[in-house]
Write an enzyme that holds these catalytic residues in place. Structure first.
Site, PDB file in Angstrom:
ATOM      1  CG  ASP B  60      -1.827   1.101   1.333  1.00  0.00           C
ATOM      2  OD1 ASP B  60      -2.501   1.336   0.327  1.00  0.00           O
ATOM      3  OD2 ASP B  60      -1.873   1.770   2.371  1.00  0.00           O
ATOM      4  CB  THR B  93      -2.258   5.304  -2.290  1.00  0.00           C
ATOM      5  OG1 THR B  93      -2.152   3.903  -2.209  1.00  0.00           O
ATOM      6  CG2 THR B  93      -3.293   5.778  -1.325  1.00  0.00           C
ATOM      7  CB  THR B  94       0.248   2.811  -6.320  1.00  0.00           C
ATOM      8  OG1 THR B  94       0.142   2.078  -5.125  1.00  0.00           O
ATOM      9  CG2 THR B  94       1.609   2.619  -6.921  1.00  0.00           C
ATOM     10  CG  ASP B 411      -6.404  -0.078   0.395  1.00  0.00           C
ATOM     11  OD1 ASP B 411      -6.588   0.663   1.378  1.00  0.00           O
ATOM     12  OD2 ASP B 411      -5.350  -0.134  -0.240  1.00  0.00           O
TER      13      ASP B 411
END
Lengths: 557, 537
Positions: B60, B93-94, B411
């Site tokens: 994450d 998020t990436t 997530d």
């Protein structure tokens, strides 16, 4: 030209790519190699010296790894595995590490061949699923109420341990203890709470053969006033308290300001009366034995001994609960709230015995004890510690069988069966996952191989013979007798393992291997919330040039 | 060469112009490179080790970046951006970090070609607006159209990048069930409070043995062994004070002149708490939760009185007894109170100065029961009255794995929630980015201004997501809309690789805003912190 840009702190070390994969695999293998020799009946013990100079002599995988202080993060993760195994099923702590180490070892070749780790993981998981299916097929139900079967089973499970040489002793103890505290939950479920209701007391001296399971509880205490109180009572009426039999101090700070001399007398008298009152209330129920978790004043001791009541003070809460379970008493907090039903009458004998120069109180011969003490005797403290660890394992095994009465062959036969089944199946798998899948099948052979190694037979010859047998149908129960190294049918030799332990071993080992494989980057030296003081010596600062940063072309060739 | 202008009035370094911009871009790229390899179903994990030796294994980006101590100010902006995305959407998020970096890189090239940052900025803004509009109008599909499976598919897409990818079918169903179980409908809107999904971690078994539990789980055993294991139906009192012998606050000294008074004080100390417990019981409570301690005396008082009340009411209750729990976490207590309809009571005192406890303050549940999971005792509160609470019990090989599973499930839960709320999904696997890129490229040609260049670059930048995806999958980076396990192009919408539209829109918005912010910087002044650093200089 640009000025160098510093993004991360100097102290951070970062490794990535296949270097990490290899480092992780190396570390895990190192851990597996440490305890490899402790697998099987011909296993060796390890002697560990801790920082304080204490000695641990054991061949319990978990106990060894717990003492090791390892630096590599992947190795730490391996150690956790053994802990998980110990918590969940209590046995197979060595096998899980050996298996996980082997799984990673076989993966190394694929990493070298530029296999993507996720592909390997997928294949491993498929192998895990199939292997559990194989286990279900091979498993044999067993009658948990049949003592002879249980005995054989527990014996074979702890045969690998130091106490194996003492024959049935430990197995007997374990079965006795677990059947004593087993509680039927209905619907055929049985709950065995080893942690809460079985106490293992180690008393150095005597012989190991003198160890026994008491039908009741033993505590390392003497009566409060030896000589004045009885040390042996038949069919005692027991009252358990968790309040002090002393003049109580209030929670609030109270100061008494005394002006008159009489007041002082009144105050002292009140204290006396209070204790007398307490004792009278207790004595109303005609107990023979009063046990409290807290203190007991001299005065209370006097009243009790005058009435011929024995008393024990400052007991641990867990012990008190165990006594309550054993003799059917209820722990009471306020003597004024005592009821007839709170008194324990289940015990047949209360006795103080002396071992060496210490006194021990026995509350035994209970009618229907739901808690018990296992009394271990032996030559030295170190020996007793090891015996206790073995006993814990044995009790866990017994518990597992009570909970899930299914058996699998021991001596590596299960692993070989799984391996053979997987190898056969691998030919029907499509795509590149075929090879890692087959490798996983081969990795299962690590267990019988290590067994063969440890008992000193020709590994290659034995393994090929075994593989040959397992390639044919109907030989699922053929494995290695760890003592002699012969290839035998496990059913004849009565070498078993419980289903729970085996299934858990496979699951833990493979999942952990997958997790370690998926790592491609290690960043170390992160400080926890700016801890003051010297961190590690700053290594070479990592400088990012524009050229390096743009490494989009990290395509493996 | 670095232009370092040391002026007398600034105690420190000052950099400006192109240098700063390039530096910022390089710093951002460095950060993006760290997380780049964790994007996509075949992305890998990072192992983070702190100086004590504690290990975190994760995939994450928000977690990775939070753990890293990023020093460069521009890179810090990126870290915060990832955190923001984590809070707002919970996933992606990436993607957001990678997208910002690409935008910056391309903007920097434009600036070098003598295009003023402000025109780039306005171009980016325009592109962002158009892109979002295009996503919402053209690319998004209603959830209803795709059926209920789409939820499972969303969860699966989110999880496919994580450790639990191999069992994503299993976990996706778990997650969707959990979110639907906590659905609450009030007058105006439907809510999915994912906070009432309690995630509990226990070692042992395998990941596949994780399960969904109906009811709120508290990770603790009952306070005394003598208490009953099961209470049904349960009436729950949530307390936020001690049930110990009453003690004055602030070290008050009590001065007595008559020694007999002393005795009375002691008596009273014990009795106050006893009376409180009796009040609780009278109101009908049979499960007591408190954030503070309960001492032995009170426990026994509870037990005794419960026994008593049960004798009286044994006609009504088949099962008798009660459970008291001490040292319940405040957060847990609040959730229990919310789920069961109980009120957290901080004191019994009412307006008249008397102590009362009203039965309306009690919460209701069908059953409170103690169960054993692995080596721990767990209290389960089942069938809560108000909103339903569920617990996910995670099993796994060790702590690190459980922690990572926890993050992955979080997530996925967020994603399912967003999907349900926004009701719109788009195709994943880089398909949206590719489509947007084509659209924007076309759009740029229709414009005559200088923004045209910026929009074209924006369009190019979007392609970075499918590119990184294919790089991670070890494929030639020219395919689009990828099924990454096989590496072929296909219609991702049909294949079930989908994401909520809201998440995509947010990614584009956040990324553009952050890029613009960093782009606007043309001067950086670093003040000297203290003498020690001066000496080093």
């Amino acid at each position: 030209m640009h000025a160098p840009v510093l993004v991360l702190k100097d102290s951070l070390k970062r490794e990535s790519g296949s270097k990490v994969h290899h480092a992780n695999i190396q570390a895990s293998k190192a851990v597996a190699d440490i305890i490899r020799t402790t697998l099987g009946p011909r296993s060796m013990l390890k002697m560990l010296l801790d920082a304080a100079g204490g000695i641990v002599v054991t061949n319990d995988g978990n106990a060894i790894l717990r003492e090791l202080d390892l630096a590599h993060p992947a190795a730490k993760s391996m150690i956790e595995l053994s802990r998980t195994q110990d918590e969940e099923v209590g046995d197979g702590t060595t096998s899980v590490i050996v298996l996980a180490g082997e799984m990673l070892h076989v993966a190394a070749t694929f990493i070298d061949k530029n296999y993507h780790p996720t592909v390997i993981c997928r294949a491993y998981n498929k192998a895990l699923e199939d292997s559990i299916a194989v286990l279900d097929k091979v498993a044999m139900p067993v009658d948990a109420t049949d003592r002879a079967t249980m005995l054989g089973l527990v014996k074979s499970c702890i045969g690998t341990k130091f106490t194996g040489q003492f024959g049935d002793l430990i197995a007997d103890l374990a079965i006795d203890a677990t059947t004593t505290v087993g509680v039927d939950l209905g619907q055929g479920l049985r709950e065995v709470d080893i942690k809460k209701y079985i106490k293992v007391e180690k008393v150095p001296g005597g012989q190991l053969e003198d160890s026994k399971v008491l039908k009741g509880v033993m505590i390392n205490k003497d009566v409060v006033a030896p000589g004045k109180m009885r040390r042996k009572i038949l069919n005692p009426r027991i009252i358990l308290l968790d309040c002090p039999l002393e003049y109580k101090k209030g929670e609030n700070q109270t100061n008494a300001e005394l002006v008159k001399e009489e007041d002082w007398e009144v105050l002292l008298k009140m204290e006396e009366e209070y204790i007398q009152n307490l004792c009278m209330q207790i004595l109303k129920f005609k107990p023979d034995l009063v046990i409290t978790e807290k203190g007991l004043s001299d005065l209370a001791c006097h009243y009790l001994s005058k009435a011929g009541v024995s008393a024990i003070r400052r007991l641990r809460k867990t012990d008190n609960n165990r006594i309550a379970k054993a003799c059917g008493a209820v722990v009471v907090n306020r003597p004024e709230e005592l009821q007839e039903s709170d008194i324990g009458t289940g015990a047949g004998l209360f006795e103080i015995k002396k071992f060496g120069d210490e006194f021990f109180a026995f509350i035994v011969d209970c009618k229907d004890p739901k808690a018990c003490t296992v009394l271990l005797r032996g030559a030295s403290k170190d020996l007793l510690n090891e015996v206790e660890r073995n006993l814990q394992d044995a009790m866990s095994v017994a518990r597992n069988i009570l909970k899930n009465p299914k058996l699998l062959p021991g001596g590596g036969a299960t692993e070989l069966t799984v391996s053979a089944a997987l190898k056969q199946k691998s030919s029907s798998i499509e795509g590149i996952e075929k090879w890692p899948y087959e490798a996983a099948a081969v990795a299962f052979e690590a267990i019988p191989r290590t067994l063969a190694q440890n008992c000193g037979v020709n590994v290659i010859r034995t393994m090929t013979a075994l593989q040959g047998k397992h390639a044919n149908v109907g030989n699922e129960w053929v494995g290695i007798d760890g003592n002699t190294g012969d290839i035998v049918d496990m059913k004849d030799r009565k070498i078993w393992d419980s289903y729970n332990v085996k299934a858990q071993t496979f699951k833990t080992a493979i999942e952990a291997a997958c997790m370690l494989l998926r790592i491609d980057d290690i960043v170390s030296g992160i400080k926890k919330k700016q801890a003051p003081g010297a961190g590690p010596t700053p290594s070479k600062p990592k400088i990012e040039e524009e050229g390096d940063a743009d490494n989009e072309q990290i395509l493996p060739e | 060469m670095a232009i370092v202008a040391q002026t007398p009035d600034i105690l420190g370094e000052r950099q400006s112009g192109q240098d700063v911009r390039t530096q910022n871009v390089v710093a951002c790229q460095a950060v993006a490179n760290i997380v780049k390899s964790s994007l996509g179903p075949v992305g890998l994990d990072k192992m983070l080790v702190d100086d004590i030796g504690d290990v975190t294994i994760t995939n994450d980006s928000a977690t990775i970046l939070k753990m890293l101590e990023v020093e460069h100010p521009a890179a810090k902006v990126l870290v915060e951006l990832a955190e923001l995305q984590d809070r707002e959407v919970g996933d992606g998020t990436t993607s957001v970090v990678i997208l910002v970096t690409e935008l910056l890189k391309r903007a920097n090239d434009l600036v070098r070609n003598k295009i003023h940052p402000t025109s780039i900025i306005s171009g980016y803004r325009l592109a962002m607006r158009e892109a979002c509009k295009y996503v919402e109008e053209k690319l998004a599909t209603k959830v209803e159209k795709l059926g209920k499976d789409s939820l499972v598919n969303c969860a699966k897409t989110s999880m496919s990048t994580k450790l639990i990818a191999t069992d994503s079918d299993f976990f996706a169903n778990l997650v969707v069930d959990a979110v639907q179980a906590v659905k609450t409908t009030n007058a105006r809107e439907v809510k999915y409070p994912i906070k009432s999904i309690n995630i509990l971690k226990a070692h042992g078994k395998s990941a596949k043995d994780s399960y969904l539990l109906n009811g709120y789980a508290l990770n603790m055993g009952r306070a005394a062994q003598g208490m009953s294991i099961r209470v049904a139906p349960a009436r729950i009192a949530c307390l936020d004070f001690n049930l110990q012998k009453t003690k004055m606050q602030m070290g008050v000294h009590v001065l007595v002149t008559d020694p007999r008074e002393l005795e009375k004080i002691h008596e009273r100390e014990a009795d106050i708490t006893k009376e409180r417990i009796q009040k609780l019981l009278k109101a009908g409570g049979n499960v007591v939760l408190t954030t503070k301690g309960i001492d032995d005396m009170s426990l026994k008082a509870c037990l005794l009185n419960f026994h008593f009340s049960c004798l009286v009411q044994s006609f009504y209750f088949v099962e008798s007894g009660a459970i008291a729990l001490r040292r319940v976490g405040k957060e847990d207590l609040r959730h229990v109170a919310k789920a069961t309809g109980a009120t957290v009571v901080t004191t019994f005192a009412d307006m008249e100065g008397e102590e009362t406890f009203d039965s309306s303050l009690l919460g209701h549940a069908d059953e409170v029961v103690e169960e054993r999971i692995a080596d721990d005792d767990v209290i389960l509160i089942k069938g809560t009255k108000n909103s339903s609470a569920v617990s996910l019990i995670l099993r796994g090989a060790n702590d690190y794995m459980l922690d990572e599973m926890d993050r992955a499930l979080h997530d996925a839960l967020c994603i399912v929630k967003r999907t349900l709320e926004s009701n719109m999904v788009v195709a994943g696997g880089g398909a949206v980015e590719a489509a947007l890129s084509v659209y924007l490229e076309y759009l740029s040609t229709t414009l005559g201004s200088r923004e045209q260049l910026a929009i074209a670059e924006f369009a190019e930048s979007l392609l970075v997501i499918p590119k990184v995806l294919s790089v991670n999958a070890a494929k030639d980076a020219t395919y689009m809309g990828l099924d990454l396990s096989k590496g072929i192009v296909r219609n991702n919408l049909e294949a079930g690789v989908i994401e909520p539209a809201m998440s995509k829109v947010k990614i584009i918005q956040f990324a553009t805003e952050a890029a613009i912010m960093i782009l606007r910087i043309d001067d950086m002044i670093k003040l000297v912190k203290d003498e020690r650093e001066n000496e080093e200089d």
